[in-house]
Design a protein around this motif. Structure first.
Motif: not given
Length: 253
Positions: A56-58, A218-219, A224-226, A240-241
């Motif tokens: 998922s991004g770490g 719908n990932y 930097n995240l899924l 939004s991130v």
């Protein structure tokens, strides 16, 4: 499903968020929160939770992600400073805006264009605001919260999702955390992608039948995240991130 929306909004508070997460300069390990039930959890379930974090991004990217915003089910718009614990909730249903800190429980509320001055009413609304935020944020970022305080992870079985995808299934139960610690989730982890692709919610951990089962579809990459936005009957939109957000979001009506 009968009483779906009642279950949705009143029962999904069975976890404790780590509200303020400072930036990480460590390697991409995934250490548990201090009160995660390490001894009660099994190694296979913990390993799967770590794989989900990586996919998922770490952990480092999760820790370093600061500002989040999203719309929950078309009903509430959220803004969240994860490092400081500041939130803004705009509730369209009752024309209420919540500006508060989820750590200190200090804040102010505007309802139908008027500032809430009564101390008792304000305290109750702030409590409600925090509960709404906990619920709605969990629908967005649960895959990053599997090793939080009070959580126990158990490997259950290899199975398939409703959509027919093979998955490893782990359970999440809770102890002395949240508003409803008797809840349970079964989390379906895709065998190939290691992403969460479905969850089943049990209002009581001892019941045999889930109150509902929903996909995580719908990932897409946000920062930097899924993150997944599609829960079938419920959509998370305008996600939004970001690294920056105006201070006024959390201070001005």
């Amino acid at each position: 499903m009968k009483n779906f929306w009642t279950i949705l909004y009143l029962s999904l508070f069975s976890f404790l968020f780590t509200y303020c997460t400072p930036p990480s300069s460590e390697s991409d390990g995934n250490p548990p929160s201090p009160s995660f039930n390490l001894t009660g959890s099994d190694e296979k379930a913990i390993a799967l939770a770590d794989q989900v974090m990586d996919a998922s991004g770490g952990r480092k990217n999760w820790d370093n992600a600061r500002f989040f915003s999203w719309v929950f089910a078309g009903r509430r718009t959220h803004y969240w400073d994860k490092w400081k614990g500041n939130i803004r909730i705009e509730s369209a249903a009752d024309s209420t805006i919540y500006l508060m800190n989820i750590n200190t429980m200090q804040g102010k509320i505007q309802k139908a264009g008027k500032i809430v001055d009564d101390p008792e009413q304000l305290a109750e609304l702030l409590k409600n605001g925090k509960s709404m935020w906990i619920n709605d944020a969990y629908w967005l970022v649960m895959p990053f919260k599997m090793k939080d305080d009070g959580v126990t992870l158990k490997y259950i079985v290899q199975d398939s999702t409703v959509a027919g995808r093979p998955a490893e299934v782990i359970s999440m139960t809770f102890e002395k955390v949240g508003d409803t610690p008797d809840n349970k989730y079964l989390v379906y982890i895709d065998q190939e992608s290691k992403l969460v692709t479905e969850w089943a919610f049990y209002k009581d951990a001892n019941q045999d039948t889930a109150n509902f089962i929903m996909p995580w579809n719908n990932y897409q990459k946000y920062g930097n995240l899924l993150l997944s936005s599609d829960r079938d009957r419920l959509q998370l939109t305008e996600i939004s991130v970001s690294e920056n957000m105006p201070d006024s979001i959390f201070t001005d009506f």
